[in-house]
Motif scaffolding. Structure first.
Motif, PDB file in Angstrom:
ATOM      1  N   SER A  95       0.842  -1.200   0.000  1.00 58.28           N
ATOM      2  CA  SER A  95       0.000   0.000   0.000  1.00 58.28           C
ATOM      3  C   SER A  95       0.874   1.246   0.000  1.00 58.28           C
ATOM      4  O   SER A  95       1.971   1.258   0.578  1.00 58.28           O
ATOM      5  CB  SER A  95      -0.904   0.049   1.240  1.00 58.28           C
ATOM      6  N   ILE A  96       0.365   2.292  -0.643  1.00 57.79           N
ATOM      7  CA  ILE A  96       0.928   3.632  -0.516  1.00 57.79           C
ATOM      8  C   ILE A  96      -0.223   4.549  -0.111  1.00 57.79           C
ATOM      9  O   ILE A  96      -1.237   4.629  -0.812  1.00 57.79           O
ATOM     10  CB  ILE A  96       1.571   4.122  -1.826  1.00 57.79           C
ATOM     11  N   CYS A 147      -1.371   8.312   0.763  1.00 58.39           N
ATOM     12  CA  CYS A 147      -0.984   9.707   0.543  1.00 58.39           C
ATOM     13  C   CYS A 147      -1.893  10.653   1.327  1.00 58.39           C
ATOM     14  O   CYS A 147      -3.041  10.326   1.629  1.00 58.39           O
ATOM     15  CB  CYS A 147      -1.066  10.047  -0.940  1.00 58.39           C
ATOM     16  N   SER A 161       5.161  12.714  -0.989  1.00 61.70           N
ATOM     17  CA  SER A 161       4.529  11.824  -1.963  1.00 61.70           C
ATOM     18  C   SER A 161       5.369  11.732  -3.234  1.00 61.70           C
ATOM     19  O   SER A 161       5.444  10.661  -3.860  1.00 61.70           O
ATOM     20  CB  SER A 161       3.111  12.308  -2.283  1.00 61.70           C
ATOM     21  N   LEU A 169       6.482   8.036  -4.342  1.00 61.13           N
ATOM     22  CA  LEU A 169       5.952   7.512  -5.606  1.00 61.13           C
ATOM     23  C   LEU A 169       7.049   7.303  -6.651  1.00 61.13           C
ATOM     24  O   LEU A 169       6.855   6.556  -7.624  1.00 61.13           O
ATOM     25  CB  LEU A 169       4.871   8.442  -6.139  1.00 61.13           C
ATOM     26  N   THR A 214       6.028   1.363  -5.930  1.00 64.37           N
ATOM     27  CA  THR A 214       4.804   1.176  -6.702  1.00 64.37           C
ATOM     28  C   THR A 214       3.894   0.216  -5.951  1.00 64.37           C
ATOM     29  O   THR A 214       4.366  -0.606  -5.167  1.00 64.37           O
ATOM     30  CB  THR A 214       5.112   0.630  -8.108  1.00 64.37           C
ATOM     31  N   SER A 215       2.589   0.339  -6.172  1.00 64.75           N
ATOM     32  CA  SER A 215       1.644  -0.514  -5.456  1.00 64.75           C
ATOM     33  C   SER A 215       0.337  -0.598  -6.224  1.00 64.75           C
ATOM     34  O   SER A 215      -0.057   0.350  -6.926  1.00 64.75           O
ATOM     35  CB  SER A 215       1.380   0.037  -4.049  1.00 64.75           C
ATOM     36  N   ILE A 260      -3.007   2.339  -4.025  1.00 66.35           N
ATOM     37  CA  ILE A 260      -2.545   3.696  -3.705  1.00 66.35           C
ATOM     38  C   ILE A 260      -3.752   4.501  -3.236  1.00 66.35           C
ATOM     39  O   ILE A 260      -4.723   4.674  -3.977  1.00 66.35           O
ATOM     40  CB  ILE A 260      -1.881   4.367  -4.916  1.00 66.35           C
TER      41      ILE A 260
END
Length: 442
Positions: free
Chosen positions: A6-7, A9, A41, A45, A49-50, A53
């Motif tokens: 997961s990312i 933001c 971010s 980024l 990568t995911s 997001i």
């Protein structure tokens, strides 16, 4: 680029670390259950990568909130008895209701409702003191909530045990079963000095030391309690606990309202953490905890909601706002309990009080990913000048739109996704019918 799970933001990321790092246009990379990196971010980024997001426009990301004192299953007794002094409320209403209704099935279903309420309000960890905690643990695991579950100890029989030794043996079995679990930390919870005698308190502490688990207790909640303990032992409650060797950094104490200066020093010197439950204390007219004095003396103070039968909710955001304002009024000083301190109490300090400071409470590389997001695209959160002020004085539980616990998404777009909300509410209504019919038949 490195692939992560997961990312997340946000327009703002509040790490709540020692430096109180605030990152504008920030992001968090999560791999498994851990925070891999926190940064802008743009940088995150570029490096990661995911497939998941979480966009951050108009959102603030911060550590999950921590409720350091509650009785989660009491959500099923919410509103059953109000506007009463503590002793009358307990003796005439709550304890009889508990003796009539408590069972593993009751606890399992009620804790489901409590977890639903807390998670949707941004609470990712709670500290409990109750009975049949094995059933509570199973529910927390199923829903995906972090919990420190205190197996209650009393000097008198209840539906869960008949003797002190039975309470302690049950606690040990519970602790052994859940040892090393990722989400559940088992602990021992002697109820209070007026319900547990000297031998019970000593046995509870000894058992906790043997099993290397925390201890949780109610302490100096009412003026009556202080008078009762002075009558029994010729000492004030904190002095008495210090004398019998009960106090150390593994102990967290709820309420701590009626303290004198020496007792505050004893708590600080013994590194005892405190759960401040201001809304329950206000509603029961128990008094005002000397929070500013405790913090000044070095006591780690956090927020608890107490049970929903005495609050009547499990909303840590509300506790923050109420406490920050009330203590300013009491001290006649608007700088007391400022917004940053209040948010620290609800995050990193709360984790430290529960002995989880090395795992959760702040967003730092290597810590566990217990993360929440607040949607600031709301009329009452616009415009924004100070992020801490907005969170503490303006944000409501319904503004929380994303919750992650242990790296697992449990709330998305304001809805619980780890369990069936409708089923949890249906069970609550079924129990309500049983309890209402049963109580009216007394």
């Amino acid at each position: 680029m490195i692939d992560v799970d997961s990312i997340i933001c946000g327009d703002y990321v509040l790490q709540m670390d020692e430096a109180l790092t605030l990152i504008e246009n920030g992001a968090i990379a999560v791999k498994g259950k851990e925070v891999l990196e926190v940064g802008t971010s743009g940088n995150i980024l570029k490096r990661y990568t995911s497939s998941q997001i979480i966009k951050g426009e108009g959102r603030v990301v911060l550590p999950g909130l921590i409720n350091t004192h509650t009785h989660a299953a009491m959500v099923y007794f919410r509103g059953i008895a109000d506007d009463l002094p503590l002793t009358e409320w307990l003796n005439k209403h709550i304890w009889p209701a508990e003796n009539r209704w408590l069972s593993p099935a009751f606890i399992s279903d009620a804790v489901g409702l409590a977890c639903l309420e807390m998670l949707k309000g941004g609470v990712t960890t709670y500290n409990d003191m109750y009975f049949f905690e094995d059933a509570a643990a199973e529910t927390c695991k199923r829903i995906g909530m972090r919990a420190v579950l205190g197996s209650g100890i009393l000097d008198f029989p209840s539906v869960s045990a008949k003797t002190t030794d039975e309470y302690l043996d049950n606690a040990e079995q519970f602790i052994q079963k859940w040892k090393d679990d990722e989400l559940v930390t088992a602990c021992i919870a002697p109820h209070a000095l007026y319900t547990c005698g000297t031998e019970t308190l000593k046995k509870s502490k000894a058992r906790a030391e043997k099993l290397s688990v925390p201890v949780h207790i109610h302490l100096s909640e009412t003026e009556w309690e202080v008078g009762e303990i002075k009558s029994r032992y010729k000492k004030r409650p904190v002095e008495y606990l210090a004398e019998i060797g009960f106090l150390d950094e593994t102990v967290s104490a709820a309420h701590c309202i009626w303290l004198d200066r020496h007792e505050i020093e004893l708590l600080a010197n013994n590194k005892v953490g405190v759960a401040h439950c201001i809304e329950s204390n206000l509603k029961l007219a128990s008094g005002f905890a000397p929070v500013a004095d405790m913090i000044s003396a070095g006591v780690k103070v956090s927020f608890g909601t107490d049970g929903a039968a005495s609050n009547n909710d499990l909303n840590v955001l509300s506790e923050m706002s109420t406490a920050a304002k009330v203590h300013k009024a009491l001290s006649k000083n608007p700088t007391v309990l400022d917004a940053r301190t209040a948010l620290l109490m609800a995050t990193r300090w709360g984790a430290e009080v529960l002995g989880l400071g090395n795992k959760v409470g702040s967003l730092e590389k290597g810590k566990i990913a217990d993360i929440i997001s607040i949607n600031f695209n709301k009329p009452h959160l616009t415009p924004l000048y100070n992020i801490y002020s907005h969170i503490v004085y303006t944000t409501m539980a319904s503004d929380v739109d994303m919750v992650m616990v242990n790296g697992r998404m449990v709330v998305s777009e304001g809805r619980l996704i780890s369990a069936d909300e409708a089923e949890i509410l249906h069970k609550a209504r079924q129990w309500h019918e049983k309890i209402r019919e049963g109580e009216s038949g007394n």
